[in-house]
Design a protein around this motif. Structure first.
Motif, PDB file in Angstrom:
ATOM      1  N   UNK A   1       0.107   3.363  -3.128  1.00  0.00           N
ATOM      2  CA  UNK A   1      -0.732   2.585  -4.029  1.00  0.00           C
ATOM      3  C   UNK A   1      -2.109   3.239  -4.116  1.00  0.00           C
ATOM      4  N   UNK A   2      -2.427   3.755  -5.295  1.00  0.00           N
ATOM      5  CA  UNK A   2      -3.681   4.498  -5.482  1.00  0.00           C
ATOM      6  C   UNK A   2      -4.650   3.755  -6.390  1.00  0.00           C
ATOM      7  N   UNK A   3      -4.617   2.423  -6.297  1.00  0.00           N
ATOM      8  CA  UNK A   3      -5.586   1.650  -7.067  1.00  0.00           C
ATOM      9  C   UNK A   3      -6.997   2.115  -6.746  1.00  0.00           C
ATOM     10  N   UNK A   4      -7.248   2.353  -5.464  1.00  0.00           N
ATOM     11  CA  UNK A   4      -8.532   2.916  -5.040  1.00  0.00           C
ATOM     12  C   UNK A   4      -8.272   3.953  -3.959  1.00  0.00           C
ATOM     13  N   UNK A   5      -8.775   5.165  -4.150  1.00  0.00           N
ATOM     14  CA  UNK A   5      -8.595   6.199  -3.132  1.00  0.00           C
ATOM     15  C   UNK A   5      -9.408   5.886  -1.879  1.00  0.00           C
ATOM     16  N   UNK A   6     -10.368   4.962  -1.986  1.00  0.00           N
ATOM     17  CA  UNK A   6     -11.180   4.610  -0.816  1.00  0.00           C
ATOM     18  C   UNK A   6     -10.350   3.908   0.257  1.00  0.00           C
ATOM     19  N   UNK A   7      -9.198   3.390  -0.136  1.00  0.00           N
ATOM     20  CA  UNK A   7      -8.305   2.785   0.852  1.00  0.00           C
ATOM     21  C   UNK A   7      -7.568   3.832   1.675  1.00  0.00           C
ATOM     22  N   UNK A   8      -7.692   5.114   1.284  1.00  0.00           N
ATOM     23  CA  UNK A   8      -6.926   6.166   1.932  1.00  0.00           C
ATOM     24  C   UNK A   8      -7.804   7.326   2.391  1.00  0.00           C
ATOM     25  N   UNK A   9      -8.638   7.128   3.405  1.00  0.00           N
ATOM     26  CA  UNK A   9      -9.317   8.288   3.980  1.00  0.00           C
ATOM     27  C   UNK A   9      -8.271   9.281   4.481  1.00  0.00           C
TER      28      UNK A   9
ATOM     29  N   UNK B   1       0.814  -1.215   0.000  1.00  0.00           N
ATOM     30  CA  UNK B   1       0.000   0.000   0.000  1.00  0.00           C
ATOM     31  C   UNK B   1       0.848   1.265   0.000  1.00  0.00           C
ATOM     32  N   UNK B   2       2.020   1.194   0.623  1.00  0.00           N
ATOM     33  CA  UNK B   2       2.919   2.333   0.619  1.00  0.00           C
ATOM     34  C   UNK B   2       4.323   1.856   0.946  1.00  0.00           C
ATOM     35  N   UNK B   3       5.343   2.447   0.314  1.00  0.00           N
ATOM     36  CA  UNK B   3       6.704   2.039   0.599  1.00  0.00           C
ATOM     37  C   UNK B   3       7.679   3.117   0.150  1.00  0.00           C
ATOM     38  N   UNK B   4       8.933   2.962   0.601  1.00  0.00           N
ATOM     39  CA  UNK B   4       9.969   3.956   0.344  1.00  0.00           C
ATOM     40  C   UNK B   4      11.163   3.322  -0.353  1.00  0.00           C
ATOM     41  N   UNK B   5      11.699   3.986  -1.369  1.00  0.00           N
ATOM     42  CA  UNK B   5      12.981   3.632  -1.963  1.00  0.00           C
ATOM     43  C   UNK B   5      13.979   4.716  -1.573  1.00  0.00           C
ATOM     44  N   UNK B   6      14.989   4.338  -0.806  1.00  0.00           N
ATOM     45  CA  UNK B   6      15.975   5.313  -0.334  1.00  0.00           C
ATOM     46  C   UNK B   6      16.791   5.851  -1.490  1.00  0.00           C
ATOM     47  N   UNK B   7      17.206   7.117  -1.384  1.00  0.00           N
ATOM     48  CA  UNK B   7      17.984   7.756  -2.428  1.00  0.00           C
ATOM     49  C   UNK B   7      19.382   7.181  -2.556  1.00  0.00           C
ATOM     50  N   UNK B   8      20.071   7.574  -3.609  1.00  0.00           N
ATOM     51  CA  UNK B   8      21.416   7.067  -3.878  1.00  0.00           C
ATOM     52  C   UNK B   8      22.428   7.707  -2.938  1.00  0.00           C
ATOM     53  N   UNK B   9      23.538   7.010  -2.728  1.00  0.00           N
ATOM     54  CA  UNK B   9      24.573   7.506  -1.826  1.00  0.00           C
ATOM     55  C   UNK B   9      25.201   8.801  -2.318  1.00  0.00           C
ATOM     56  N   UNK B  10      25.248   8.980  -3.630  1.00  0.00           N
ATOM     57  CA  UNK B  10      25.897  10.176  -4.161  1.00  0.00           C
ATOM     58  C   UNK B  10      24.958  11.380  -4.223  1.00  0.00           C
ATOM     59  N   UNK B  11      23.722  11.207  -3.767  1.00  0.00           N
ATOM     60  CA  UNK B  11      22.782  12.314  -3.734  1.00  0.00           C
ATOM     61  C   UNK B  11      22.142  12.649  -5.059  1.00  0.00           C
ATOM     62  N   UNK B  12      22.415  11.860  -6.093  1.00  0.00           N
ATOM     63  CA  UNK B  12      21.872  12.174  -7.417  1.00  0.00           C
ATOM     64  C   UNK B  12      20.396  11.821  -7.537  1.00  0.00           C
ATOM     65  N   UNK B  13      19.916  10.946  -6.667  1.00  0.00           N
ATOM     66  CA  UNK B  13      18.503  10.565  -6.698  1.00  0.00           C
ATOM     67  C   UNK B  13      17.941  10.632  -5.281  1.00  0.00           C
ATOM     68  N   UNK B  14      16.858  11.400  -5.056  1.00  0.00           N
ATOM     69  CA  UNK B  14      16.285  11.499  -3.714  1.00  0.00           C
ATOM     70  C   UNK B  14      15.501  10.244  -3.345  1.00  0.00           C
TER      71      UNK B  14
END
Length: 613
Positions: free
Chosen positions: A421-429, A402-415
């Motif tokens: 997961x927005x398959x249905x907004x009803x899952x996210x009041x 439903x939700x997750x994080x990908x950590x940025x690169x060590x060199x700071x080039x990617x945050x």
């Protein structure tokens, strides 16, 4: 320390890594042998897992060749992993602790734990159970499932992590596409191998997986995500070439045929697939689940102990929620029923449209901005922790979390990237989103990752072996608590309920995960119990229960780790009295880095001693 930036610059070796590896003080002479082992081990790991090197930005310079490679996913590769663990443990055992600095001793202990965890999985000759799968929080009995396998991750990896700046980057992208087909076939062979041992995913997992594969194959090759990612980014950088045509040809001639072979193999297993959800049905299933729980919680807690903790904490949190609901006029029905009703309240729902999804993404960015000014009350650390918010790609949302994080690169080039997961907004009041955001971003996972990427204070070996689940997820759950303690719900009773609902949900996980895999609950029994107690939608809880079927034990790490972090905080407060500063405690946990949760107590004891003076 391991792959120290200055060491690499001084030696002239691995210039590409030197541009991105963490900054560290030069190692003390007594640490030289263990650090040399770490250096060698880091290179072996990144050479064998080039996707990981790309994730960290360590595929440049002398190691640029990694950018055109993908991992070996064959069973032979798994056996190589076991040999790697055995060899590493033997070397570590030959290196005495005497003369090591405290940091080197800690690093040695952490690495040995990870290697031993990997070696302990050797008896389980199916699925994906290695030290690296444990560090990725992805150990599973099923090589391919609704949430695991090359089919679900390769396009997203190449799109979001394989950078495109030059023609060589484009060529490397194409080379990796060809190896995606190889990886698919390697996994398919392992699926067949596992089926020969009676390890077949349950019918509901197979159905979901087949549906996703079928959906991917229905997309014309020229419109595949691989093609659009390469062609669009090459065009944006002004890199001439027929990239779309080349990528389309690889999809048509190599990737889709491999996907078809995998689809047909899984389809052929449906007749043999049953409905039982737990790993108890496999050979040595009880011992296997014990290993999965150790991988998930990094403790020796039994399934029965974890189950009972979940029941107890579920009741305690329920009582707190009941009081808030009653105070706001919601008195009829169980707490779960009242939360279900609250989740259907139009006041808290976003439109289930693309416009509503855009509103959610905007709200998440707003939440991240609102918590930043409050961080100084909880930390002395000053980190930038940049975060981008993205929707889980539509082509994998049916099986994704439903939700997750990908950590940025060590060199700071990617945050760091926060996926929802927005398959249905009803899952996210709306009231449920602040807590999820503190968990995934700041002061949760993105804050953890920012300490690694911005300070370079930990050696690379600790970055590579940083997926100790109860620490990583325990901290993120603790971060939800910090959101409450920072006053983020001060004038938001519904948000306070959302926070408690999320905490209760993690206690529920202890019950249903152990219920499925140790107490032989059915999938339906677990879904019914989770819906009744969580107050979340049946669709959402079905997705969650299927996740626990696919990655047993992992979901138990959240509350186990959270409980231990709070126990340690209470201990430090009791020991220090008026000298206790929550900022020092929080900083110590973050600065320690990911460790098995039992090892964290040693660092808190050192903090207590230092505070006493």
């Amino acid at each position: 320390m391991c792959l120290d930036r200055r060491q690499l610059l001084l030696s002239g070796a691995a210039a590409g890594v030197a541009a991105a590896a963490p900054k560290m003080a030069l190692a003390a002479s007594g640490d030289a042998a263990v650090n040399a082992f770490f250096d060698k081990t880091c290179i072996e790991i990144l050479d064998d897992a080039p996707e990981f090197a790309t994730n960290l930005g360590l595929d440049k310079g002398a190691y640029a060749w990694r950018k055109s490679k993908m991992s070996d996913l064959s069973w032979a590769g798994v056996e190589d992993s076991f040999a790697f663990c055995a060899k590493g443990l033997k070397t570590l055992a030959s290196l005495p602790d005497a003369g090591l600095s405290p940091a080197a001793k800690l690093n040695k202990e952490v690495v040995a734990y990870a290697l031993q965890l990997g070696l302990d999985a050797k008896p389980f000759t199916y699925g994906e159970n290695t030290w690296s799968s444990a560090m990725a929080e992805a150990s599973t009995p099923y090589v391919v499932s609704q949430q695991s396998g090359t089919y679900s991750g390769a396009a997203e990896f190449l799109d979001s992590q394989h950078t495109i700046e030059t023609k060589a980057d484009c060529d490397a992208f194409l080379a990796r596409m060809r190896q995606v087909a190889t990886q698919l076939d390697q996994e398919t062979e392992r699926v067949k191998r596992d089926a020969g041992q009676g390890v077949i995913a349950p019918d509901f997992i197979l159905s979901n997986t087949l549906g996703q594969l079928q959906g991917m194959l229905a997309v014309p090759a020229a419109q595949a995500r691989f093609v659009a990612s390469l062609a669009d980014r090459a065009k944006a950088k002004g890199i001439a070439g027929d990239w779309a045509a080349q990528a389309t040809k690889i999809v048509e001639a190599e990737i889709y045929p491999a996907l078809t072979r995998q689809y047909e193999t899984l389809k052929g297993l449906q007749a043999k697939s049953g409905h039982d959800a737990g790993v108890w049905r496999f050979k040595d299933g009880e011992a296997y689940y014990g290993w999965l729980l150790k991988a998930g919680t990094n403790t020796g807690m039994t399934a029965e102990e974890i189950h009972n903790v979940g029941l107890e904490q579920n009741k305690a949190i329920e009582a707190r929620m009941d009081a808030i609901l009653k105070a706001n006029g919601l008195t009829q029905g169980t707490v779960g029923e009242r939360m279900i009703a609250l989740g259907d309240d139009p006041r808290f729902l976003f439109p289930d449209t693309d416009a509503g999804r855009d509103q959610i993404l905007a709200y998440l960015n707003q939440l991240i901005g609102s918590v930043r000014p409050k961080l100084a009350s909880q930390f002395k650390l000053q980190l930038k922790a940049p975060v981008q918010v993205r929707r889980v790609p539509v082509d994998i949302q049916d099986g994704a979390g439903q939700g997750y994080m990908n950590t940025g690169s060590l060199d700071g080039s990617r945050p760091s990237t926060y996926y929802i997961n927005l398959k249905s907004t009803k899952n996210w009041p709306k009231y449920s989103l602040p807590t999820l955001t503190w968990h995934e971003t700041i002061p949760g996972h993105a804050w953890q990752g920012a300490y690694l990427t911005e300070t370079g204070a930990l050696p690379l070996i600790r970055v590579l072996m940083s997926g100790f689940n109860s620490y990583v997820e325990g901290w993120a759950l603790y971060a939800e608590q910090l959101g409450d303690e920072m006053g983020m719900y001060q004038d938001d009773w519904a948000g306070q309920l959302g926070y408690l609902q999320a905490q209760r949900f993690r206690a529920i996980r202890l019950v249903v995960d152990t219920g499925l895999h140790a107490k032989r609950w059915t999938r339906e029994q677990a879904i019914d119990w989770a819906v009744a107690n969580s107050g979340r939608t049946r669709q959402s809880m079905t997705s969650e229960i299927d996740r626990y079927v696919g990655t047993p034990g992992q979901a138990c790490g959240y509350k186990v780790g959270h409980n231990e972090i709070n126990r340690l905080r209470d201990h430090a407060h009791a020991e220090l009295g008026p000298k206790f500063d929550v900022r020092d405690f929080n900083d110590t946990v973050v600065k320690t880095g990911a460790v098995p949760i039992d090892i964290l107590s040693h660092q808190i004891d050192a903090m207590i001693a230092a505070a006493r003076g």
